[in-house]
Design a protein around this motif. Structure first.
Motif, mmCIF file in Angstrom:
data_model
loop_
_atom_site.group_PDB
_atom_site.id
_atom_site.type_symbol
_atom_site.label_atom_id
_atom_site.label_comp_id
_atom_site.label_asym_id
_atom_site.label_seq_id
_atom_site.Cartn_x
_atom_site.Cartn_y
_atom_site.Cartn_z
ATOM 1 N N SER A 56 -0.764 4.841 -5.771
ATOM 2 C CA SER A 56 -0.765 4.648 -4.316
ATOM 3 C C SER A 56 -2.174 4.725 -3.737
ATOM 4 O O SER A 56 -2.503 3.994 -2.800
ATOM 5 N N LYS A 57 -3.018 5.564 -4.277
ATOM 6 C CA LYS A 57 -4.412 5.626 -3.814
ATOM 7 C C LYS A 57 -5.130 4.307 -4.101
ATOM 8 O O LYS A 57 -5.884 3.803 -3.260
ATOM 9 N N HIS A 58 -4.905 3.760 -5.269
ATOM 10 C CA HIS A 58 -5.505 2.477 -5.643
ATOM 11 C C HIS A 58 -5.012 1.369 -4.716
ATOM 12 O O HIS A 58 -5.797 0.574 -4.197
ATOM 13 N N VAL A 59 -3.711 1.328 -4.496
ATOM 14 C CA VAL A 59 -3.126 0.300 -3.641
ATOM 15 C C VAL A 59 -3.638 0.443 -2.216
ATOM 16 O O VAL A 59 -4.063 -0.534 -1.594
ATOM 17 N N GLU A 60 -3.618 1.663 -1.689
ATOM 18 C CA GLU A 60 -4.066 1.870 -0.309
ATOM 19 C C GLU A 60 -5.514 1.439 -0.117
ATOM 20 O O GLU A 60 -5.849 0.770 0.874
ATOM 21 N N GLY A 61 -6.375 1.802 -1.033
ATOM 22 C CA GLY A 61 -7.784 1.416 -0.918
ATOM 23 C C GLY A 61 -7.959 -0.091 -0.840
ATOM 24 O O GLY A 61 -8.723 -0.603 -0.009
ATOM 25 N N ASN A 62 -7.246 -0.795 -1.676
ATOM 26 C CA ASN A 62 -7.353 -2.252 -1.687
ATOM 27 C C ASN A 62 -6.717 -2.895 -0.458
ATOM 28 O O ASN A 62 -7.291 -3.819 0.126
ATOM 29 N N LEU A 63 -5.557 -2.422 -0.057
ATOM 30 C CA LEU A 63 -4.903 -2.985 1.122
ATOM 31 C C LEU A 63 -5.739 -2.734 2.378
ATOM 32 O O LEU A 63 -5.889 -3.613 3.228
ATOM 33 N N ARG A 64 -6.308 -1.550 2.483
ATOM 34 C CA ARG A 64 -7.134 -1.238 3.659
ATOM 35 C C ARG A 64 -8.430 -2.049 3.661
ATOM 36 O O ARG A 64 -8.915 -2.437 4.730
ATOM 37 N N ALA A 65 -8.986 -2.304 2.504
ATOM 38 C CA ALA A 65 -10.205 -3.131 2.432
ATOM 39 C C ALA A 65 -9.910 -4.549 2.933
ATOM 40 O O ALA A 65 -10.704 -5.137 3.665
ATOM 41 N N ILE A 66 -8.778 -5.082 2.544
ATOM 42 C CA ILE A 66 -8.393 -6.419 3.004
ATOM 43 C C ILE A 66 -8.119 -6.394 4.506
ATOM 44 O O ILE A 66 -8.591 -7.247 5.255
ATOM 45 N N SER A 67 -7.374 -5.408 4.947
ATOM 46 C CA SER A 67 -6.995 -5.353 6.363
ATOM 47 C C SER A 67 -8.192 -5.118 7.282
ATOM 48 O O SER A 67 -8.146 -5.474 8.456
ATOM 49 N N ALA A 68 -9.264 -4.558 6.763
ATOM 50 C CA ALA A 68 -10.451 -4.280 7.574
ATOM 51 C C ALA A 68 -11.339 -5.507 7.778
ATOM 52 O O ALA A 68 -12.276 -5.460 8.583
#
Length: 179
Positions: A56-68
């Motif tokens: 979940s940490k890996h997924v969150e980091g990547n999803l937030r990078a895209i969303s930013a």
């Protein structure tokens, strides 16, 4: 050794499920003893939760990078986030949900739900709720993101249907009356 255990456990849990994966399989693949495994983890459920926490940490980091990425339109952001999950997320979602609901304790199930809510759903909620072209009541965002996940989840197990995934996201965002 801790990360090696999680690497092997993740592959086994995500391909076979919680029930079908034994700690013996994990130790055999690593060529370590059961006591060596239990030095790092209390039990199999603890290993599963640790796998989910790391994932979940890996997924969150990547999803937030895209969303930013401010220069991307909402459809592109949502599409890139969904494609990330499809390409990089090593999960049989149906198997994972069954494991979480039926095989794990209530306490761990709740902790995993909180991880999912923060790491998976919230980045989608943020993208949807911050787009100036979408007008919805505040209380609708969790439900809307949940419905989007229903659409996305049917494409997570294969990268062969990327075009269908993208078409489904477009339909979700713009409906049948898109010009």
């Amino acid at each position: 050794m801790y990360d090696a255990i999680l690497d092997v456990a993740e592959k086994l849990f995500m391909s076979q499920g919680y029930k079908e994966t034994s700690t013996r399989q994990i130790t055999e693949q690593l060529n370590i003893s059961q006591p060596a495994l239990y030095y790092h983890f209390k039990n199999k459920e603890d290993i599963y939760y640790s796998v989910m926490l790391r994932l979940s940490k890996h997924v969150e980091g990547n999803l937030r990078a895209i969303s930013a990425q401010e220069d991307l339109e909402i459809e592109v952001k949502i599409s890139q986030m969904a494609l990330f999950l499809q390409r990089k997320h090593p999960v049989n979602l149906i198997l994972m949900l069954r494991d979480i609901r039926q095989m794990l304790s209530e306490k761990i199930t709740y902790k995993i739900f909180l991880l999912w809510k923060k790491s998976y759903r919230q980045p989608f909620v943020d993208v949807l709720s911050q787009d100036p072209l979408i007008s919805r009541k505040q209380e609708d965002w969790d439900w809307i993101a949940g419905q989007l996940f229903v659409v996305i989840s049917s494409y997570l197990e294969t990268t062969e249907k990327e075009d269908e995934l993208l078409r489904s996201i477009h339909l979700f965002l713009y409906g049948l009356l898109d010009d």
